[in-house]
Design a protein around this motif. Structure first.
Motif, PDB file in Angstrom:
ATOM      1  N   THR A   1      31.126 -23.639  45.001  1.00  8.62           N
ATOM      2  CA  THR A   1      31.701 -22.462  45.657  1.00  8.62           C
ATOM      3  C   THR A   1      32.885 -21.913  44.880  1.00  8.62           C
ATOM      4  OG1 THR A   1      31.003 -23.349  47.800  1.00  8.62           O
ATOM      5  CG2 THR A   1      32.600 -21.568  47.827  1.00  8.62           C
ATOM      6  N   THR A   2      33.781 -22.780  44.438  1.00 11.04           N
ATOM      7  CA  THR A   2      34.945 -22.300  43.696  1.00 11.04           C
ATOM      8  C   THR A   2      34.545 -21.727  42.344  1.00 11.04           C
ATOM      9  OG1 THR A   2      35.358 -24.575  42.932  1.00 11.04           O
ATOM     10  CG2 THR A   2      36.564 -23.826  44.860  1.00 11.04           C
ATOM     11  N   TRP A   3      33.523 -22.304  41.724  1.00  7.50           N
ATOM     12  CA  TRP A   3      33.037 -21.745  40.460  1.00  7.50           C
ATOM     13  C   TRP A   3      32.413 -20.374  40.695  1.00  7.50           C
ATOM     14  CZ3 TRP A   3      28.188 -20.395  38.472  1.00  7.50           C
ATOM     15  CH2 TRP A   3      28.145 -20.169  37.087  1.00  7.50           C
ATOM     16  N   LEU A   4      31.615 -20.243  41.741  1.00  7.40           N
ATOM     17  CA  LEU A   4      30.979 -18.961  42.041  1.00  7.40           C
ATOM     18  C   LEU A   4      32.011 -17.876  42.327  1.00  7.40           C
ATOM     19  CD1 LEU A   4      28.046 -20.286  44.224  1.00  7.40           C
ATOM     20  CD2 LEU A   4      27.785 -18.979  42.095  1.00  7.40           C
ATOM     21  N   ALA A   5      33.112 -18.257  42.962  1.00  5.09           N
ATOM     22  CA  ALA A   5      34.139 -17.271  43.295  1.00  5.09           C
ATOM     23  C   ALA A   5      34.745 -16.619  42.065  1.00  5.09           C
ATOM     24  CB  ALA A   5      35.231 -17.921  44.132  1.00  5.09           C
ATOM     25  N   ALA A   6      34.585 -17.251  40.911  1.00  2.00           N
ATOM     26  CA  ALA A   6      35.116 -16.700  39.657  1.00  2.00           C
ATOM     27  C   ALA A   6      34.028 -16.049  38.804  1.00  2.00           C
ATOM     28  CB  ALA A   6      35.796 -17.811  38.857  1.00  2.00           C
TER      29      ALA A   6
ATOM     30  N   SER B   1      32.096 -13.127  39.382  1.00  2.00           N
ATOM     31  CA  SER B   1      31.656 -11.794  39.786  1.00  2.00           C
ATOM     32  C   SER B   1      30.819 -11.124  38.711  1.00  2.00           C
ATOM     33  CB  SER B   1      32.873 -10.919  40.124  1.00  2.00           C
ATOM     34  OG  SER B   1      33.505 -11.371  41.314  1.00  2.00           O
ATOM     35  N   ASP B   2      31.216 -11.266  37.456  1.00  2.00           N
ATOM     36  CA  ASP B   2      30.471 -10.632  36.370  1.00  2.00           C
ATOM     37  C   ASP B   2      29.073 -11.224  36.243  1.00  2.00           C
ATOM     38  OD1 ASP B   2      32.637  -9.053  35.845  1.00  2.00           O
ATOM     39  OD2 ASP B   2      33.349 -10.235  34.134  1.00  2.00           O
ATOM     40  N   VAL B   3      28.969 -12.541  36.337  1.00  2.00           N
ATOM     41  CA  VAL B   3      27.670 -13.196  36.211  1.00  2.00           C
ATOM     42  C   VAL B   3      26.758 -12.821  37.377  1.00  2.00           C
ATOM     43  CG1 VAL B   3      26.496 -15.439  36.188  1.00  2.00           C
ATOM     44  CG2 VAL B   3      28.613 -15.117  34.883  1.00  2.00           C
ATOM     45  N   LEU B   4      27.307 -12.820  38.591  1.00  2.00           N
ATOM     46  CA  LEU B   4      26.514 -12.531  39.780  1.00  2.00           C
ATOM     47  C   LEU B   4      26.292 -11.043  39.986  1.00  2.00           C
ATOM     48  CD1 LEU B   4      28.209 -15.022  42.279  1.00  2.00           C
ATOM     49  CD2 LEU B   4      25.972 -15.282  41.199  1.00  2.00           C
ATOM     50  N   ARG B   5      27.053 -10.209  39.273  1.00  2.00           N
ATOM     51  CA  ARG B   5      27.043  -8.761  39.479  1.00  2.00           C
ATOM     52  C   ARG B   5      27.302  -8.474  40.965  1.00  2.00           C
ATOM     53  NH1 ARG B   5      22.494  -9.882  36.977  1.00  2.00           N
ATOM     54  NH2 ARG B   5      21.130  -8.926  38.557  1.00  2.00           N
ATOM     55  N   ALA B   6      28.397  -9.052  41.446  1.00  2.00           N
ATOM     56  CA  ALA B   6      28.751  -8.957  42.862  1.00  2.00           C
ATOM     57  C   ALA B   6      30.255  -9.170  42.986  1.00  2.00           C
ATOM     58  CB  ALA B   6      27.999 -10.006  43.670  1.00  2.00           C
ATOM     59  N   ASP B   7      30.774  -8.918  44.179  1.00  2.00           N
ATOM     60  CA  ASP B   7      32.187  -9.144  44.468  1.00  2.00           C
ATOM     61  C   ASP B   7      32.331 -10.548  45.036  1.00  2.00           C
ATOM     62  OD1 ASP B   7      34.808  -9.151  45.216  1.00  2.00           O
ATOM     63  OD2 ASP B   7      34.680  -7.446  46.588  1.00  2.00           O
ATOM     64  N   ALA B   8      32.500 -11.530  44.151  1.00  2.00           N
ATOM     65  CA  ALA B   8      32.512 -12.930  44.563  1.00  2.00           C
ATOM     66  C   ALA B   8      33.780 -13.320  45.308  1.00  2.00           C
ATOM     67  CB  ALA B   8      32.319 -13.833  43.343  1.00  2.00           C
ATOM     68  N   HIS B   9      34.776 -12.436  45.376  1.00  2.00           N
ATOM     69  CA  HIS B   9      35.940 -12.707  46.204  1.00  2.00           C
ATOM     70  C   HIS B   9      35.777 -12.130  47.600  1.00  2.00           C
ATOM     71  CE1 HIS B   9      39.299 -14.074  43.246  1.00  2.00           C
ATOM     72  NE2 HIS B   9      38.212 -14.814  43.185  1.00  2.00           N
ATOM     73  N   ARG B  10      34.599 -11.617  47.889  1.00  2.00           N
ATOM     74  CA  ARG B  10      34.220 -11.215  49.254  1.00  2.00           C
ATOM     75  C   ARG B  10      33.036 -12.094  49.624  1.00  2.00           C
ATOM     76  NH1 ARG B  10      31.651  -6.099  51.175  1.00  2.00           N
ATOM     77  NH2 ARG B  10      31.514  -5.559  48.973  1.00  2.00           N
ATOM     78  N   LEU B  11      33.360 -13.305  50.068  1.00  2.00           N
ATOM     79  CA  LEU B  11      32.386 -14.386  50.111  1.00  2.00           C
ATOM     80  C   LEU B  11      32.343 -15.010  51.497  1.00  2.00           C
ATOM     81  CD1 LEU B  11      31.980 -17.033  47.299  1.00  2.00           C
ATOM     82  CD2 LEU B  11      32.297 -17.811  49.644  1.00  2.00           C
ATOM     83  N   ALA B  12      31.147 -15.433  51.902  1.00  2.00           N
ATOM     84  CA  ALA B  12      30.961 -16.210  53.125  1.00  2.00           C
ATOM     85  C   ALA B  12      30.278 -17.518  52.780  1.00  2.00           C
ATOM     86  CB  ALA B  12      30.127 -15.435  54.141  1.00  2.00           C
ATOM     87  N   VAL B  13      30.571 -18.553  53.549  1.00  2.00           N
ATOM     88  CA  VAL B  13      29.840 -19.815  53.434  1.00  2.00           C
ATOM     89  C   VAL B  13      28.985 -19.974  54.675  1.00  2.00           C
ATOM     90  CG1 VAL B  13      31.432 -20.992  51.879  1.00  2.00           C
ATOM     91  CG2 VAL B  13      31.844 -21.079  54.349  1.00  2.00           C
TER      92      VAL B  13
END
Length: 326
Positions: free
Chosen positions: A148-153, A155-167
């Motif tokens: 989760t913490t890796w994904l939050a950083a 955004s470029d890889v996911l092409r998404a706003d990874a700091h707007r995240l839900a678990v």
């Protein structure tokens, strides 16, 4: 003897069939555990009528996230095809599958994860965390936090706003989602906007009254709960918040949706956690679905609760991730 009273005839028939086809975890050999983990369910009709369909409007890709011990955690990534690659303002949902920290796999959650991706309008990442007893606690928690913490950083890889995240997660996966929310909060980060917990396991001391009330319930029994716990937590540190989030500090956590099943032995784990969250000032929505057993989100086609739970789940995720209600 399992008790099937209280459910609709359709639900009763479906879960009785599921129970007949499964070997209880307490009776599984090591080989049977590995075979169960590798088993994937058919997605064609008539199975999709029971388990939900895999939404073809969602693309599925793969990745990995680094764990603290050097392991590469497999990820299954879902992106709606309608979201163009240049559209990077979409939120992220990190999903943790159920299975008592011992069983389960990410592939069998394709119906639910593609549904969430399409209906919420988000990138969904399902985390294939390591399982017990080969990897007892806290390995699953570490994998969940690290992913989760890796994904939050990313955004470029996911092409998404990874700091707007839900678990989000179900059963043991909901336990991990709740723990991740606490650990991320403790680290001072505020990018988890919501936690969606489907029939969560929150207290490994087994103090919930519903465990005795529904000791012989379909899908999950008290005996199976004890077996899962023994595999996952052999050191018996049951009040550690990394295993039992009910014993953690709850102030300052993100808003929560808690969905419980009325015929579930761990129903009261969810209701007690929701009450504790509210007492700590956390915005919390609790819904107890009647006449359904543990695991009902994995077979949404056999009761009216299946469609209702999905609507509520999507609506709450959209609301807390800043998306207009569909």
């Amino acid at each position: 003897m399992r008790r099937y009273r209280g459910m609709s005839p359709t639900t009763t028939a479906a879960v009785a069939l599921i129970d007949r086809l499964r070997v209880p975890v307490e009776d599984m050999s090591e080989q049977q555990r590995h075979e169960a983990r590798a088993t994937t369910y058919p997605t064609r009709k008539p199975f999709s009528a029971l388990l939900g369909r895999v939404d073809p409007a969602v693309g599925i890709t793969f990745g990995t996230a680094p764990a603290r011990d050097g392991y590469e955690i497999p990820l299954r990534i879902y992106r709606p095809r309608a979201i163009r690659d240049v559209q990077t303002d979409v939120p992220v949902i990190v999903y943790f599958h159920g299975g008592g920290w011992v069983l389960g796999n990410v592939v069998n959650y394709d119906p639910l994860c593609t549904h969430l991706a399409a209906e919420v309008g988000a990138v969904v990442v399902s985390v294939d965390y390591r399982l017990a007893p080969e990897h007892p606690s806290p390995t699953a928690v570490h994998d969940a936090v690290d992913a989760t913490t890796w994904l939050a950083a990313q955004s470029d890889v996911l092409r998404a706003d990874a700091h707007r995240l839900a678990v989000c997660g179900d059963s043991a996966g909901a336990n991990l989602a709740a723990v991740v929310a606490q650990v991320v909060r403790d680290g001072g980060s505020g990018w988890i906007r919501h936690q969606a917990l489907l029939y969560p396991a929150t207290d490994l001391t087994m103090a919930s009254p519903s465990i005795e009330e529904h000791a012989h319930a379909p899908i999950l029994t008290r005996t199976s709960i004890l077996a899962f716990r023994e595999h996952y937590a052999p050191k018996r540190d049951y009040e550690n918040p990394l295993m039992s989030p009910l014993f953690g500090t709850l102030e300052g956590l993100p808003p929560a949706l808690v969905q419980t099943a009325d015929l579930d032995p761990i129903r009261d784990d969810g209701t007690r956690y929701a009450a504790a969250l509210r007492s700590a000032g956390v915005e919390t929505r609790l819904t107890n679905y009647l006449r359904v057993p543990h695991g009902f989100a994995s077979f949404p086609g056999v009761s009216a609760a299946g469609a209702q739970h999905r609507w509520e789940l999507v609506s709450e995720l959209r609301r807390h991730l800043g998306l207009a209600l569909a």
